[in-house]
Design a protein around this motif. Structure first.
Motif, PDB file in Angstrom:
ATOM      1  N   THR A  75      -4.090   9.750  -3.116  1.00 45.85           N
ATOM      2  CA  THR A  75      -4.626   8.461  -3.541  1.00 45.85           C
ATOM      3  C   THR A  75      -3.704   7.363  -3.004  1.00 45.85           C
ATOM      4  N   TYR A  76      -4.193   6.124  -3.072  1.00 47.21           N
ATOM      5  CA  TYR A  76      -3.400   5.003  -2.578  1.00 47.21           C
ATOM      6  C   TYR A  76      -3.318   3.916  -3.651  1.00 47.21           C
ATOM      7  N   LYS A  77      -2.118   3.392  -3.827  1.00 43.82           N
ATOM      8  CA  LYS A  77      -1.913   2.253  -4.715  1.00 43.82           C
ATOM      9  C   LYS A  77      -1.834   1.011  -3.847  1.00 43.82           C
ATOM     10  N   THR A  78      -2.781   0.106  -4.018  1.00 51.03           N
ATOM     11  CA  THR A  78      -2.854  -1.087  -3.176  1.00 51.03           C
ATOM     12  C   THR A  78      -2.759  -2.348  -4.028  1.00 51.03           C
ATOM     13  N   LYS A  98       0.845  -1.191   0.000  1.00 49.36           N
ATOM     14  CA  LYS A  98       0.000   0.000   0.000  1.00 49.36           C
ATOM     15  C   LYS A  98       0.879   1.239   0.000  1.00 49.36           C
TER      16      LYS A  98
END
Length: 307
Positions: free
Chosen positions: A226-229, A207
């Motif tokens: 934003t989040y990259k998961t 994450k």
């Protein structure tokens, strides 16, 4: 394939090693046992949660050493949350297992998430080699394979491997793996529905926080977060499918029977949630006085608004 009467528990192992971020625990409502969760960081932006549960006493009434071990973790282990990053313990989890955390939401839809559980937690001692990692190995009854595609329908070069992992007590859980590019062709060509296979690889739970700034004409720049998961079990290697006459090959009929029992279990889980909600609603009625008074129905009057 030899005849089986009971579904054999699969070889199913998880090893996690990393920095202890936080320890959480709750006692059972009955007071008979304990739940514990450890958040373990294996690399930047990658944290794995390992859970465990146990009774305080064994069936013969003697103390349960696993519960004592949990209490030691709660009382003495140093986490980033309690002691800071420099003093936090390095943790090694062995003998873990792949499982599922499943429940029904308010919309009556099943929520199902991969879960790592273990009863064996140890601190990495001074002088011991510290190797942060999250790895798995397991046997699998193959359901299907297919090529992985991205959100636009383009092939990624990896493969999707779906199957069932037999657990203790004759239960099974469905599980989906991603096969690395190096092994995707082999899996697509050789792993067929009904095969029993042994695979291993890496557990990814990544994450990353992404901050994008937009230049303002005046005042403070605008920030968009934003989040990259990425959460996946990546198969990096495996063995040939077991031979048909191998004693470890799973009987398809027993798998089907276990799946029927699983559907019964899920239906009971869903009904229990509904019953619990209905009970809560009933308990809320009549909070003041003898009961809930029926309200007369009124038409909405727009002139009654204060604006």
């Amino acid at each position: 394939m030899t005849e089986q009467n009971v579904l054999r528990e699969a070889e199913n192992s998880v090893d996690v090693e990393g920095l202890l971020l936080e320890v959480r625990h709750t006692e059972w409502k009955s007071g008979e046992g304990l739940n514990i969760e450890l958040d373990i960081e294996v690399s930047d932006n990658e944290v794995h949660t390992v859970s465990g549960m146990t009774r305080y006493k064994k069936k013969d009434g003697s103390d349960n050493s696993i519960a004592s071990g949990y209490q030691t973790i709660i009382d003495t282990y140093k986490s980033v949350a309690t002691h800071g990053r420099d003093e936090a313990d390095q943790i090694r989890v062995s003998g873990g297992k792949i499982g599922l955390n499943e429940y029904y939401g308010q919309d009556d839809k099943l929520r199902s998430f991969p879960q790592i559980s273990s009863n064996f937690f140890n601190r990495v001692q001074p002088g011991e080699e510290f190797e942060p990692k999250a790895e798995f190995s397991t046997e699998l009854y193959v359901r299907a394979t297919r090529e992985e595609t991205d959100s636009e329908g383009n092939e990624t070069g990896r493969a999707i491997l779906e199957g069932y992992i037999p657990l203790y007590g004759g239960k099974v859980i469905p599980f989906t793996f991603v096969v690395s590019e190096e092994g995707s062709e082999y899996v697509m060509d050789n792993y067929e529905p009904g095969n029993t296979v042994y695979i291993y690889g890496d557990i990814v739970n990544y994450k990353e926080k992404i901050v994008k700034k937009t230049k303002a004409a005046f005042g403070k720049d605008k920030e968009t977060i934003t989040y990259k998961t990425v959460r996946e079990y990546v198969v990096t290697g495996g063995e040939d499918p077991y031979d048909e006459d191998d004693v470890k090959v799973y009987d398809g009929e027993l798998i089907k029977k276990a799946l029927v029992e699983r559907e019964t279990y899920l239906e009971e889980l869903k009904n229990n949630r509904k019953n619990n909600n209905d009970t809560k609603k009933e308990n809320k009625k009549g909070g003041f006085g003898k009961g809930k008074k029926e309200k007369s129905k009124k038409e909405f009057d727009p002139d009654s608004l204060p604006f």
